[in-house]
Design a protein around this motif. Structure first.
Motif, PDB file in Angstrom:
ATOM      1  N   PRO A 187     -11.719  -8.339   5.215  1.00 27.22           N
ATOM      2  CA  PRO A 187     -11.081  -6.773   5.380  1.00 27.22           C
ATOM      3  C   PRO A 187     -11.950  -6.048   6.272  1.00 27.22           C
ATOM      4  O   PRO A 187     -12.649  -5.588   6.233  1.00 27.22           O
ATOM      5  N   THR A 188     -11.037  -4.432   6.119  1.00 32.62           N
ATOM      6  CA  THR A 188     -11.597  -3.234   6.568  1.00 32.62           C
ATOM      7  C   THR A 188     -11.436  -2.361   5.433  1.00 32.62           C
ATOM      8  O   THR A 188      -9.834  -2.549   4.652  1.00 32.62           O
ATOM      9  N   GLU A 189     -11.579  -1.158   5.205  1.00 35.43           N
ATOM     10  CA  GLU A 189     -10.671   0.035   4.192  1.00 35.43           C
ATOM     11  C   GLU A 189      -9.100   0.579   4.620  1.00 35.43           C
ATOM     12  O   GLU A 189      -8.667   0.705   3.966  1.00 35.43           O
ATOM     13  N   THR A 190      -8.915  -0.527   6.007  1.00 31.65           N
ATOM     14  CA  THR A 190      -7.632   0.229   6.253  1.00 31.65           C
ATOM     15  C   THR A 190      -7.064  -1.281   6.152  1.00 31.65           C
ATOM     16  O   THR A 190      -6.004  -0.136   4.779  1.00 31.65           O
ATOM     17  N   VAL A 191      -6.858  -2.066   7.088  1.00 34.82           N
ATOM     18  CA  VAL A 191      -5.803  -2.968   7.190  1.00 34.82           C
ATOM     19  C   VAL A 191      -7.206  -4.107   7.269  1.00 34.82           C
ATOM     20  O   VAL A 191      -8.347  -4.051   7.681  1.00 34.82           O
ATOM     21  N   TYR A 192      -6.789  -5.851   7.293  1.00 27.82           N
ATOM     22  CA  TYR A 192      -7.577  -6.957   7.495  1.00 27.82           C
ATOM     23  C   TYR A 192      -6.966  -6.436   9.198  1.00 27.82           C
ATOM     24  O   TYR A 192      -6.193  -6.936   9.148  1.00 27.82           O
ATOM     25  N   GLY A 193      -8.276  -7.308   9.614  1.00 25.00           N
ATOM     26  CA  GLY A 193      -8.411  -7.245  11.512  1.00 25.00           C
ATOM     27  C   GLY A 193      -8.624  -8.277  11.017  1.00 25.00           C
ATOM     28  O   GLY A 193      -9.206  -9.114  10.822  1.00 25.00           O
ATOM     29  N   LEU A 194      -8.092  -8.796  12.079  1.00 25.24           N
ATOM     30  CA  LEU A 194      -8.471 -10.427  12.957  1.00 25.24           C
ATOM     31  C   LEU A 194      -9.167 -10.218  14.199  1.00 25.24           C
ATOM     32  O   LEU A 194      -9.553 -10.102  15.322  1.00 25.24           O
ATOM     33  N   ALA A 195     -11.054 -10.657  13.315  1.00 24.89           N
ATOM     34  CA  ALA A 195     -11.451 -10.678  14.276  1.00 24.89           C
ATOM     35  C   ALA A 195     -12.094 -11.310  15.032  1.00 24.89           C
ATOM     36  O   ALA A 195     -12.474 -12.403  14.816  1.00 24.89           O
ATOM     37  N   GLY A 196     -13.122 -11.295  16.629  1.00 24.02           N
ATOM     38  CA  GLY A 196     -13.641 -12.327  17.168  1.00 24.02           C
ATOM     39  C   GLY A 196     -13.828 -11.937  17.993  1.00 24.02           C
ATOM     40  O   GLY A 196     -14.320 -10.927  18.379  1.00 24.02           O
ATOM     41  N   ASP A 197     -15.497 -12.526  18.793  1.00 18.76           N
ATOM     42  CA  ASP A 197     -15.992 -11.865  19.357  1.00 18.76           C
ATOM     43  C   ASP A 197     -15.257 -10.996  20.895  1.00 18.76           C
ATOM     44  O   ASP A 197     -15.029 -11.473  21.733  1.00 18.76           O
ATOM     45  N   ALA A 198     -15.736 -10.001  20.623  1.00 12.90           N
ATOM     46  CA  ALA A 198     -16.024  -9.247  21.909  1.00 12.90           C
ATOM     47  C   ALA A 198     -15.780  -8.876  22.750  1.00 12.90           C
ATOM     48  O   ALA A 198     -15.886  -8.951  24.238  1.00 12.90           O
TER      49      ALA A 198
END
Ligand code: TXA
Ligand code: MG
Length: 320
Positions: free
Chosen positions: A34-45
């Motif tokens: 979750p972020t304050e804007t929308v859900y992000g699809l996170a992965g190791d950058a």
């Protein structure tokens, strides 16, 4: 595809859930956060395989670069060369719904696919406490586009993320509904001048206030933010703008007290912040009816500019 997890875990917003999310990310897996804007699809950058998996899970074209999420301005400066105007914006709006596009710094350590091979990187410090705790626990930058299949409506709840990506990602960290509800505003710099590449959670007026000058929309004709593609945020049904009343068979999304008859509303009182935070949830709900959608006019100031931007893209003709 092989390696795709078939069960998407829902992780509780507690220390165990955060530790599990960080462990999965360390193993190169994808976690919706979750972020304050929308859900992000996170992965190791930094991990090329994890970044490739983000593009695959979303069906995102590889020319469309990702936003890198970091814990602090100092971390952002290890990755990007932030010009003075960017630093002013960062100190005014970070953590928060602002993304800055700036030149990559030598030794940035990101997988090249994150920036789609560009010499610039989009970077932001999110304000959501769970995103911050996950970044602290993980200890490195997270690439995170919105957690929706490419081109579809962005997700502001766990149910939205599951609806688009269930079985394609390892886990979702449950943060309830996203407060801002619209993606971050993206600001880039052309010949040292700030330009707005995407309207979003920080209004144009707030940015102008901070810089003491208006940030113009980008004048470059090449697409510098492919989220700027005409058809984006598309519901399955058609969408009609500036509708003061529904036509037969349409589901009408209202705005303000003059739309009291509408079955769905962005804000019964006509509050733009509320309308922004409800926009994607209401679009998801309208889309679920299978009816064509009509949306009432929304004023174009404050967050209204970003709302209208998303509505225009949702209404744009698309190529299948
Ligand atoms: O609020 C947000 O920004 C959310 C949350 C998860 O942080 N993220 C988000 O990501 O909206 P995404 O991938 O859906 O949109 C990122 C946008 C795309 O339009 C992309 O083209 C643009 O950022 N972008 C990324 N890197 C860029 C760069 N180097 N130059 C210009 N645009 C860039
Ligand atoms: Mg997106």
């Amino acid at each position: 595809m092989k390696h795709l997890p078939h069960k998407t875990l829902i992780l509780a917003p507690d220390p165990d859930g955060i530790a599990n999310a960080a462990r999965l990310l360390c193993a190169g897996q994808l976690v919706a956060m979750p972020t304050e804007t929308v859900y992000g699809l996170a992965g190791d950058a930094r991990n090329a395989d994890a970044v490739a998996a983000i593009f695959a899970a979303k069906g995102r074209p590889s020319f469309n670069p990702l936003i890198v999420h970091v814990a602090s301005v100092a971390e952002a400066q290890r990755i990007a060369e932030l010009p003075p105007a960017a630093l002013s914006l960062a100190s005014a709006f970070w953590p928060g719904p602002l993304t800055l596009v700036a030149p990559l710094r030598t030794g940035h350590g990101l997988a090249p696919a994150v920036t789609a091979g560009l010499q610039t990187v989009a970077i932001r410090v999110p304000a959501h406490p769970l995103a911050q705790r996950l970044l602290a626990e993980f200890g490195a930058p997270l690439a995170a586009p919105s957690a929706n299949p490419s081109g579809r409506i962005s997700p502001t709840t766990v149910a939205h993320v599951l609806g688009g990506l269930e079985g394609r990602i390892a886990a979702i960290l449950d943060g309830g509904s996203c407060a801002v509800g619209l993606e971050s505003t993206i600001v880039g710099f052309e010949d040292g001048m700030p330009v707005i590449l995407r309207e979003g959670g920080i209004s144009r007026e707030a940015i102008a206030n901070c810089l003491g000058t208006c940030a113009a929309p980008s004048t470059r004709d090449k697409i510098t933010a492919p989220g700027q593609l005409a058809s984006h945020y598309a519901p399955r049904a058609t969408l009609r703008l500036n509708a003061n009343a529904p036509k037969p068979g349409e589901i009408w999304i209202g705005f303000g007290p003059q739309c009291a008859e509408a079955r769905l509303t962005l804000s019964p009182t006509g509050n733009l912040d509320e309308a922004a935070s409800r926009l994607f949830a209401v679009l998801h709900e309208a889309d679920a009816t299978g009816q064509p959608i009509a949306v009432a006019p929304v004023p174009d100031h404050g967050l209204g500019a970003a709302i209208n931007d998303r509505l225009r893209r949702a209404a744009a003709p698309r190529s299948g």
